[in-house]
Design an enzyme around this catalytic site. Sequence first.
Site, PDB file in Angstrom:
ATOM      1  N   PRO A  22       0.839  -1.197   0.000  1.00  0.00           N
ATOM      2  CA  PRO A  22       0.000   0.000   0.000  1.00  0.00           C
ATOM      3  C   PRO A  22       0.877   1.252   0.000  1.00  0.00           C
ATOM      4  CG  PRO A  22      -0.794  -1.599   1.618  1.00  0.00           C
ATOM      5  CD  PRO A  22       0.556  -2.068   1.152  1.00  0.00           C
ATOM      6  N   GLY A  25       1.379   4.644   3.797  1.00  0.00           N
ATOM      7  CA  GLY A  25       1.775   3.834   4.944  1.00  0.00           C
ATOM      8  C   GLY A  25       1.852   4.630   6.234  1.00  0.00           C
ATOM      9  N   THR A  28       5.567   3.777  12.715  1.00  0.00           N
ATOM     10  CA  THR A  28       5.291   3.602  14.147  1.00  0.00           C
ATOM     11  C   THR A  28       6.443   4.061  15.041  1.00  0.00           C
ATOM     12  OG1 THR A  28       6.091   1.302  14.117  1.00  0.00           O
ATOM     13  CG2 THR A  28       3.755   1.675  13.649  1.00  0.00           C
ATOM     14  N   ASP A  52       4.589   0.252   9.361  1.00  0.00           N
ATOM     15  CA  ASP A  52       6.038   0.128   9.284  1.00  0.00           C
ATOM     16  C   ASP A  52       6.625   0.275  10.678  1.00  0.00           C
ATOM     17  OD1 ASP A  52       8.688   0.449   7.502  1.00  0.00           O
ATOM     18  OD2 ASP A  52       8.760   1.887   9.159  1.00  0.00           O
ATOM     19  N   TYR A  57      12.919   0.718  17.232  1.00  0.00           N
ATOM     20  CA  TYR A  57      11.941   1.627  17.821  1.00  0.00           C
ATOM     21  C   TYR A  57      11.543   1.194  19.235  1.00  0.00           C
ATOM     22  CZ  TYR A  57      11.308   3.122  12.932  1.00  0.00           C
ATOM     23  OH  TYR A  57      11.490   3.548  11.639  1.00  0.00           O
ATOM     24  N   LYS A  86      12.169  -4.109  10.752  1.00  0.00           N
ATOM     25  CA  LYS A  86      13.552  -3.941  10.281  1.00  0.00           C
ATOM     26  C   LYS A  86      14.576  -4.615  11.190  1.00  0.00           C
ATOM     27  CE  LYS A  86      12.221   0.692   8.710  1.00  0.00           C
ATOM     28  NZ  LYS A  86      11.152   0.966   9.704  1.00  0.00           N
ATOM     29  N   HIS A 119      17.810  -2.178   8.377  1.00  0.00           N
ATOM     30  CA  HIS A 119      17.495  -0.810   8.815  1.00  0.00           C
ATOM     31  C   HIS A 119      18.499   0.208   8.279  1.00  0.00           C
ATOM     32  CE1 HIS A 119      15.306   1.493  12.224  1.00  0.00           C
ATOM     33  NE2 HIS A 119      15.683   2.322  11.296  1.00  0.00           N
ATOM     34  N   SER A 169      16.929  -0.081   3.871  1.00  0.00           N
ATOM     35  CA  SER A 169      16.528   1.246   4.328  1.00  0.00           C
ATOM     36  C   SER A 169      17.781   2.100   4.489  1.00  0.00           C
ATOM     37  CB  SER A 169      15.777   1.123   5.658  1.00  0.00           C
ATOM     38  OG  SER A 169      15.475   2.379   6.215  1.00  0.00           O
ATOM     39  N   LEU A 220       7.153  14.744   4.786  1.00  0.00           N
ATOM     40  CA  LEU A 220       6.727  16.110   5.072  1.00  0.00           C
ATOM     41  C   LEU A 220       7.860  16.937   5.687  1.00  0.00           C
ATOM     42  CD1 LEU A 220       3.180  15.325   6.548  1.00  0.00           C
ATOM     43  CD2 LEU A 220       3.818  15.843   4.179  1.00  0.00           C
ATOM     44  N   SER A 264       1.803   9.896  13.282  1.00  0.00           N
ATOM     45  CA  SER A 264       1.168  10.857  14.182  1.00  0.00           C
ATOM     46  C   SER A 264       0.445  10.085  15.284  1.00  0.00           C
ATOM     47  CB  SER A 264       0.170  11.741  13.432  1.00  0.00           C
ATOM     48  OG  SER A 264      -0.434  12.661  14.331  1.00  0.00           O
ATOM     49  N   ARG A 269      -4.895  14.341  12.610  1.00  0.00           N
ATOM     50  CA  ARG A 269      -3.733  14.391  11.719  1.00  0.00           C
ATOM     51  C   ARG A 269      -3.592  13.070  10.964  1.00  0.00           C
ATOM     52  NH1 ARG A 269       0.426  17.766  12.118  1.00  0.00           N
ATOM     53  NH2 ARG A 269      -1.278  19.218  12.518  1.00  0.00           N
ATOM     54  N   ASN A 273      -3.594  12.879   6.874  1.00  0.00           N
ATOM     55  CA  ASN A 273      -2.514  12.272   6.092  1.00  0.00           C
ATOM     56  C   ASN A 273      -3.010  11.142   5.187  1.00  0.00           C
ATOM     57  OD1 ASN A 273      -0.663  13.996   7.264  1.00  0.00           O
ATOM     58  ND2 ASN A 273       0.023  12.526   8.791  1.00  0.00           N
TER      59      ASN A 273
END
Length: 313
Positions: A22, A25, A28, A52, A57, A86, A119, A169, A220, A264, A269, A273
């Site tokens: 998709p 995306g 997270t 993702d 994270y 990742k 990653h 990535s 953005l 977000s 928001r 998006n």
Amino acid sequence: MTTPDTLRDTRIPLAHGSGALPAVGFGTLIPDPLATRQAVKAALETGFRHLDGAERYRNETAVGDGMQDAFRAGTVRREDVFVTTKLWNTNHRPERVKPALEASLRRLQLDEIDCYLIHTPFAFQPGDEQDPRDARGQVIYDPAVTLVETWHAMERLVDDGLSRAIGLSDITLEKLREIVAAARIKPAVVQVESHPYLPEWELLEFCRTHGIVLQAFAPLGHGLEPKLLDDAVITAIAQRVLKTPAQVALAWAVQRGTAFLTTSTKPPRIRENFDISALPEDAMQEMRDRITTNVRFNSVVTTGVPGFIPGTR
């Protein structure tokens, strides 16, 4: 009767893996576990069908909980959600790759992943410390493994049915060429910083030629200076098409053939998006011709140290 705009529902078939990514995306990278869980649930309720995440994270358990909340509520089925995570820099040695993914799958509460990314191309000293540093505070890299060796271990994950596709990535075009040349299973996805101030046209063309999906993070500009969403070209187009500057930048990303990730914790928001519509062709051309600012906001491609992850230690 008007035809509904389907830009936000765009799916890009993977040439080197099964399924379709998709284009719109949800990332997270959210420090707080409870906020992560709530944001994932809200994103899926809004219509996002790509999540993702990453071991780095440190919130994969919360991402998994948010997905399970949505599955139990009947919001969406597992088979309708494309999930990416990742491999972190400390797990580049081939013997560490499969255990790293298996640990991520346990945290995410999944049997397989749709796409597993390296990653960054930089190998750090292996171990439990995600950010190994020496006495001077310098990153401790691992010279005992090459990116190609790590990639071959990634290929075996596809063979084992643990990941339906693999990718990279924070990679430069030079490093990507190296992997494409050596790969038995080509990268399906390449995730890099990209936005109207860093369009990465050369990298995008290479990806198109080799059937690789380019996916943009920080589409953005991550709110940093110079502020992309204050750009005069983008704001003028936004006024003309009755959309926000963010929606214009995100529509631009999909229309030029890439995917993107936004993040977000705020439901309004998140909805903004997702609610993108196709731009007129003259607006697309205007953005290519008239936006001259060129800036990279994240230096991870030169160090392997992510620039957007808040310190948690």
